[in-house]
Design an enzyme around this catalytic site. Structure first.
Site, PDB file in Angstrom:
ATOM      1  N   ASP A  12      -4.087  -3.997   2.855  1.00 22.20           N
ATOM      2  CA  ASP A  12      -3.633  -5.313   3.325  1.00 22.20           C
ATOM      3  C   ASP A  12      -4.762  -6.340   3.237  1.00 22.20           C
ATOM      4  OD1 ASP A  12      -1.878  -7.185   4.416  1.00 22.20           O
ATOM      5  OD2 ASP A  12      -2.552  -6.761   6.462  1.00 22.20           O
ATOM      6  N   HIS A  13      -4.458  -7.470   2.629  1.00 22.88           N
ATOM      7  CA  HIS A  13      -5.430  -8.539   2.430  1.00 22.88           C
ATOM      8  C   HIS A  13      -6.654  -8.079   1.651  1.00 22.88           C
ATOM      9  CE1 HIS A  13      -2.753 -10.548   5.162  1.00 22.88           C
ATOM     10  NE2 HIS A  13      -3.333 -11.682   4.853  1.00 22.88           N
ATOM     11  N   HIS A  37      -3.917 -12.883  -8.534  1.00 27.59           N
ATOM     12  CA  HIS A  37      -2.825 -13.575  -7.843  1.00 27.59           C
ATOM     13  C   HIS A  37      -2.297 -12.578  -6.814  1.00 27.59           C
ATOM     14  CE1 HIS A  37      -0.885 -11.181 -10.935  1.00 27.59           C
ATOM     15  NE2 HIS A  37       0.161 -11.116 -10.137  1.00 27.59           N
ATOM     16  N   HIS A  79       0.757 -11.008  -3.807  1.00 30.20           N
ATOM     17  CA  HIS A  79       2.151 -10.762  -3.449  1.00 30.20           C
ATOM     18  C   HIS A  79       2.233 -10.367  -1.979  1.00 30.20           C
ATOM     19  CE1 HIS A  79       3.534 -10.801  -7.613  1.00 30.20           C
ATOM     20  NE2 HIS A  79       2.492 -10.051  -7.932  1.00 30.20           N
ATOM     21  N   CYS A  87      -0.276 -12.298 -15.598  1.00 37.22           N
ATOM     22  CA  CYS A  87      -0.905 -11.312 -14.697  1.00 37.22           C
ATOM     23  C   CYS A  87      -2.316 -10.958 -15.142  1.00 37.22           C
ATOM     24  CB  CYS A  87      -0.070 -10.037 -14.617  1.00 37.22           C
ATOM     25  SG  CYS A  87       1.608 -10.327 -14.061  1.00 37.22           S
ATOM     26  N   GLU A  95       7.556  -5.606  -5.021  1.00 33.82           N
ATOM     27  CA  GLU A  95       6.538  -6.610  -5.317  1.00 33.82           C
ATOM     28  C   GLU A  95       7.080  -7.988  -4.941  1.00 33.82           C
ATOM     29  OE1 GLU A  95       3.825  -6.745  -9.042  1.00 33.82           O
ATOM     30  OE2 GLU A  95       5.419  -8.202  -9.389  1.00 33.82           O
ATOM     31  N   HIS A 121      -4.066  -8.956  -7.023  1.00 32.00           N
ATOM     32  CA  HIS A 121      -4.399  -8.070  -8.149  1.00 32.00           C
ATOM     33  C   HIS A 121      -4.400  -8.873  -9.440  1.00 32.00           C
ATOM     34  CE1 HIS A 121       0.121  -6.921  -9.145  1.00 32.00           C
ATOM     35  NE2 HIS A 121      -0.093  -8.206  -9.157  1.00 32.00           N
TER      36      HIS A 121
END
Lengths: 136, 143
Positions: free
Chosen positions: A79-80, A39, A41, A33, A124, A14
């Site tokens: 996811d991903h 980037h 998590h 950010c 996170e 994100h």
């Protein structure tokens, strides 16, 4: 009333950017950010449901069903993924951990039948997590 | 919509549990090894939970830079690698983790105004944790 918590993990990327802010404001408020390349998590999700224990099954909720709903509504969608571009809630909202917890609640709450959603917790990192209890 | 945000921090400090209101025998009986006059230390984990409406423009309850800045300045830098017994906060108070919870809660309550302080939680070791949510809630728990 018994509470049951199921954990899941997903990885996503994100970035934080509000088009209503100037570039300077975006950098000042969101810091690193704000990098438009994003980037990522490894998120840990904890979903807590509550309910009475069914005397026939001994369950608050059938974990298989809870897992299916979690996989379908959250993991398959997030996811991903790059949250900003691939998850509709974040086309307009900033994909902070706060908004992620709210979005996951809103995805799960209408799909859970037997048990009532109590809390969505999103880590996170191991040092930062958000709890959402469905409060307005 | 209202969300709760929790941030974890770590610092190391030493302390000795000893009450001037007790005799040497009572202190030894009450505090056991923790009454050792040379003190001992812990790696404390501090969890700070704040709450509030999620700002629509930022998506945040409060900016982590502000919370981190306050905690680093007012708590971690002051308490990290100190002997708690020597600090003004513990003059006349035994530096148990219960009292540490209350002290840190009060510092945050007084000084950090950018979100509502919900609670402070300390892990003294992996086996002990303590929570304090302010006087009104009478919510001091040993979990």
């Amino acid at each position: 009333m018994v509470y049951l918590t199921r954990k899941a993990e997903f990885s996503a990327s994100h970035y934080y950017h509000n088009p209503e802010f100037t570039p300077e404001e975006n950098r000042r408020i969101f810091g690193k950010c704000n990098n438009p390349n994003g980037h990522g998590h490894n998120y840990t999700l904890e979903v807590t449901v509550k309910g009475e224990v069914d005397p026939r099954s001994g369950f608050v909720v059938d974990l298989k069903q809870l897992k299916e709903v979690l996989n379908r509504e959250v993991l398959d969608a997030m996811d991903h993924r790059l949250l900003n571009k691939e998850v509709p809630e974040f086309f307009t909202r900033i994909p902070t951990t706060e908004n992620l917890a709210i979005a996951i609640w809103q995805r799960l709450a209408p799909k859970l039948k037997a048990a009532q959603l109590h809390r969505v917790r999103v880590y996170e990192t191991s040092d930062l997590f958000v709890d959402f209890y469905g409060e307005a | 919509m209202k969300a709760h945000l929790t941030r974890r921090y770590m610092f190391s400090a030493s302390h000795r549990l000893h009450s001037d209101a007790m005799s040497a025998e009572e202190n030894a009986a009450t505090y056991g090894k923790c009454n050792n006059p040379h003190g001992h230390g812990h790696n404390y984990t501090l969890e700070v939970t704040v709450s509030g409406p999620v700002d629509e423009r930022t998506g945040m309850v409060c900016n982590l830079v502000d919370l981190d800045g306050f905690v680093h300045r007012e708590i971690l830098r002051r308490f990290g690698h100190q002997n708690l017994n020597t600090m003004t906060e513990f003059e006349g108070t035994v530096p148990t983790t219960e009292n540490l919870c209350v002290t840190i809660f009060d510092i945050l309550q007084r000084g950090f105004g950018l979100a509502h302080l919900e609670k402070v939680r300390f892990e003294e070791t992996m086996m002990n944790s303590f929570e304090y949510a302010g006087e009104g809630k009478k919510n001091l728990l040993i979990v």
